[in-house]
Write an enzyme that holds these catalytic residues in place. Structure first.
Site, short mmCIF file in Angstrom:
data_model
loop_
_atom_site.label_atom_id
_atom_site.label_comp_id
_atom_site.label_asym_id
_atom_site.label_seq_id
_atom_site.Cartn_x
_atom_site.Cartn_y
_atom_site.Cartn_z
N GLU A 1 -48.97 9.56 55.05
CA GLU A 1 -48.10 9.53 56.22
C GLU A 1 -48.82 9.21 57.53
O GLU A 1 -48.20 8.65 58.44
CB GLU A 1 -47.39 10.88 56.35
CG GLU A 1 -46.38 11.17 55.25
CD GLU A 1 -45.19 10.22 55.30
OE1 GLU A 1 -44.74 9.87 56.42
OE2 GLU A 1 -44.70 9.82 54.23
N SER B 1 -11.13 57.47 28.06
CA SER B 1 -11.92 58.55 27.45
C SER B 1 -13.28 58.76 28.09
O SER B 1 -14.01 59.67 27.69
CB SER B 1 -12.10 58.27 25.95
OG SER B 1 -10.86 58.36 25.29
#
Length: 760
Positions: free
Chosen positions: A174, A451
């Site tokens: 770059e 239950s």
């Protein structure tokens, strides 16, 4: 004279433009200085999983520790040399733990070897000094990053912590003159200008890293001459007043490298985690090449969406490194042959939205402020990655099976996994689709518990040892109860059969309705309601009717988990929590959770209830589970509501309590019986999360006795009484019947001798 006037005018214009330019430059300098010397970025909130503490004697198997290392992307090697690497040899694991900022202190990398004996960690050795360690922490997994105000995610690390291999690769591709130019590179700008002019359009840029940073931090992507002039001017100012390393540090943490939904992935550190699952300093050269290649166009060269283009771009970067003589031709060719080897999207940072919702709620409760008002905080949670993964896998496999069997498309599920003793939430899911970020049934769905209420009825009874034991006989006659409304409530047993009486323990084991109702009437509804209140259930959810003993009470899975945490821990309540600590963006501790427990329920009654739930798995309604996991002595309880609308299961092992609910949002029947739904998901869960044996330690007042078919207790075993039962012994109260038995045996013996004597 005209010439002098013109010259004078031009000089004035020149100085005016110069002063204007200098003033504008001063304005730009102030703007840049305030930004860079202030708070450059608002970081997102980072949420981490559980910090695992290792110490000799822990019940961690070698396989479990390996899973922990793999979940945080440690790499297996033959010879451990770098952080993030591990090796296995016989019964040992050697690895170098990464440096990490724990909530209390930063710990450096650590070279350790763990020794295992079967399913136990027996020794931790420090390889650097050959000393044994008594305590050791593994760094937690990053599980989520919440949305930031700017929709940009990043992790900051300073310049000196970046690997030089990455920096050299970036500059080579770059901006190879970065350390030489003054923020702009005139020859690059000129070359780009000529290329673009000849092409008639913009096909090449001449920007330096400094210019790119200026554009990312201060400018828009709009292409114009004015914007370019601004960019150049600001780049010159930035380069003049800040060091190259500071500029490079900002760039490395700011560059755009992809998308995570509508959030931008910014900076190399976070991109490294997203694409490879490891910190930036643990990557290889070809991985650096991929990330650097993406700088040119992260969307175009995304390895997730365009893997072929990404591969070509990576290889081009490697070729340029070869041309600039950073690598040899052989290395270039070898690296080009390698695949991208990136992690699937969402594989590394997976938010587990149901759990994150709980974290956000708890954050608001503890800090008294929404989590969005605290950007940049680090939240260390209780989430156990292994358990969460096991929950998600179990649901993904079992729910489609159940949908096909019952021909239902809208079955939903909620699961919550908690630590049996600390109450820490280790996994949570609120939908049949684990990735769904919406209505959280684990926290919000309030349904009849069926239950699951029965253990609380038995707990209440067993808290009165002067009246009730596991061998107490309970009536099993049909009954009809007149309610205050004038109507009659007539409960029935599930198998529609009745007997005169049944043992308390057997009524629990086989989840028989009528004895449970009779027991609730005998102990008194007020005591039963008080028991629910003591366990943390709000009074507004409890109606004092006999039917609450059979589950006529609507609770969320989260509330149910708290109830069974108390029973499972021997009567000690530890409030459920998902957050261990919250650290602000400047390192201050905002909240620290120190697990505490309060003894609120009888240890003896809790023990006896849990023992009964063990027998449920051994020989009762959850027997099929006990057959598969026989050696773990699991405890459990099935729960099914009227018309098979809601299906529940509570599973308890030595470390965890798991609550599972299955139902439909429209409250229609699931057609799932007691052991055919939620228990199947729990069974599948245990295939991914190995249970720990549930070894119950009896309180001092609990003693083991033998029982005969009449329910009578004996201290010694013989052929007539060989069923063992734990009993809460009350001081000075006779329990055993052995003396009576012995007298009976002596009498029989005398009678036989008398008969024998008379015979002769």
């Amino acid at each position: 004279m005209f010439f002098n006037f013109k010259k004078y005018f031009l000089i004035k214009v020149f100085f005016f433009v110069l002063i204007l330019t200098l003033c504008y430059g001063l304005y730009l300098y102030v703007k840049i200085n305030r930004f860079i010397n202030g708070k450059v970025w608002n970081f997102p909130t980072s949420i981490y999983g559980r910090i695992v503490n290792l110490e000799p004697g822990n019940s961690y198997s070698q396989k479990e520790v390996l899973h922990l290392l793999k979940s945080t992307m440690y790499r297996k090697v033959d010879l451990v040399m770098l952080p993030g690497e591990y090796s296995i040899k016989n019964n040992t694991i050697e690895f170098i733990r990464r440096a990490f900022d724990f909530p209390d202190i930063r710990e450096d990398e650590f070279h350790a070897r763990l020794y295992f004996n079967k399913d136990t960690l027996v020794k931790i050795k420090n390889i650097d000094n050959n000393h044994d360690f008594s305590f050791f922490r593994l760094e937690p997994k990053l599980i989520a990053m919440l949305k930031s105000p700017e929709a940009k995610k990043r992790m900051f690390i300073p310049r000196n912590q970046y690997p030089e291999m990455l920096v050299k690769t970036l500059l080579a591709i770059e901006d190879k003159y970065f350390y030489e130019h003054d923020g702009i590179h005139l020859s690059s700008i000129g070359r780009a200008f000529l290329v673009n002019l000849m092409a008639g359009r913009t096909i090449q840029g001449g920007s330096t890293l400094t210019q790119q940073l200026i554009k990312n931090l201060f400018l828009t992507n709009t292409r114009s001459i004015l914007r370019k002039i601004n960019e150049i001017y600001m780049a010159l100012i930035l380069d003049r007043f800040y060091t190259k390393d500071r500029i490079l540090e900002l760039y490395l943490n700011e560059v755009y490298l992809g998308q995570d939904g509508d959030e931008q992935i910014r900076g190399f550190p976070l991109a490294s985690i997203y694409y490879f699952g490891r910190p930036i300093n643990e990557l290889n050269l070809e991985q650096y090449a991929l990330l650097v290649g993406m700088v040119k166009g992260a969307s175009l060269y995304s390895p997730w969406t365009n893997p072929n283009l990404a591969l070509k771009r990576r290889n081009l970067v490697l070729f340029l490194l070869y041309k600039q003589k950073y690598i040899t031709r052989k290395i270039y060719k070898d690296l080009c042959k390698r695949s991208l080897n990136v992690q699937p999207k969402g594989n590394i940072i997976s938010s587990h939205p149901s759990f994150i919702q709980l974290v956000c709620e708890e954050f608001h409760k503890k800090i008294h402020n929404p989590i969005k008002n605290f950007p940049g905080t680090k939240i260390f949670t209780t989430l156990d990655y292994t358990s969460q993964n096991a929950v998600e896998q179990a649901v993904k496999i079992e729910i489609p099976i159940l949908k096909r069997k019952k021909r239902l498309k809208d079955l939903e599920v909620a699961m919550i996994v908690i630590d049996r003793f600390t109450g820490e939430v280790q996994a949570l899911i609120g939908s049949s689709k684990p990735e769904f970020n919406g209505y959280n049934r684990a926290l919000k769905t309030r349904r009849s518990i069926g239950s699951l209420s029965k253990p609380i009825t038995y707990l209440t009874a067993l808290s009165q040892p002067e009246k009730y034991h596991l061998n107490t006989w309970i009536s099993n006659y049909p009954l009809s109860i007149k309610l205050d409304s004038g109507q009659y409530w007539t409960p029935k047993n599930n198998n529609f059969s009745f007997s005169k009486k049944v043992l308390l323990l057997d009524a629990l084991i086989h989840s028989i309705n009528i004895p449970t109702v009779n027991l609730s009437i005998n102990i008194g509804l007020k005591k039963l309601v008080d028991s629910w209140l003591l366990l943390g259930i709000s009074k507004k959810y409890i109606t004092p009717l006999p039917s609450i003993s059979l589950g006529a009470i609507n609770l969320t899975p989260f509330e149910i988990a708290q109830v069974f945490q108390i029973i499972g821990s021997g009567g000690y309540k530890s409030s459920l929590s998902s957050v261990r600590s919250i650290i602000s963006d400047d390192g201050k501790v905002l909240y620290q959770n120190l697990p505490q427990s309060i003894h609120i329920e009888s240890s003896e009654a809790s023990y006896l209830t849990l023992y009964g739930m063990q027998q449920v798995v051994k020989s009762g309604t959850a027997k099929s589970l006990g057959t598969i996991f026989k050696e773990f002595s699991l405890a459990g309880k099935t729960g099914t509501t009227n018309n098979l609308v809601d299906n529940w299961f509570v599973g308890i092992d030595g470390k965890q309590i798991v609550i599972t609910w299955i139902g439909r949002d429209n409250n229609h029947t699931t057609r799932l019986y007691s052991s055919s739904g939620a228990m199947q998901i729990y069974k599948r869960y245990l295939q991914y999360q190995r249970p720990v044996p549930l070894v119950l330690k009896a309180p001092n007042n609990i003693n083991m006795f033998y029982m005969n078919n009449l329910g009578e207790l004996f201290c010694k075993k013989n052929n007539q009484h060989n069923r063992m039962l734990p009993i809460w012994s009350i001081k000075n109260k006779k329990i055993c019947n052995d003396k009576l038995s012995e007298r009976f045996s002596i009498k029989k013996k005398k009678n036989f001798l008398f008969w024998l004597k008379n015979l002769f």
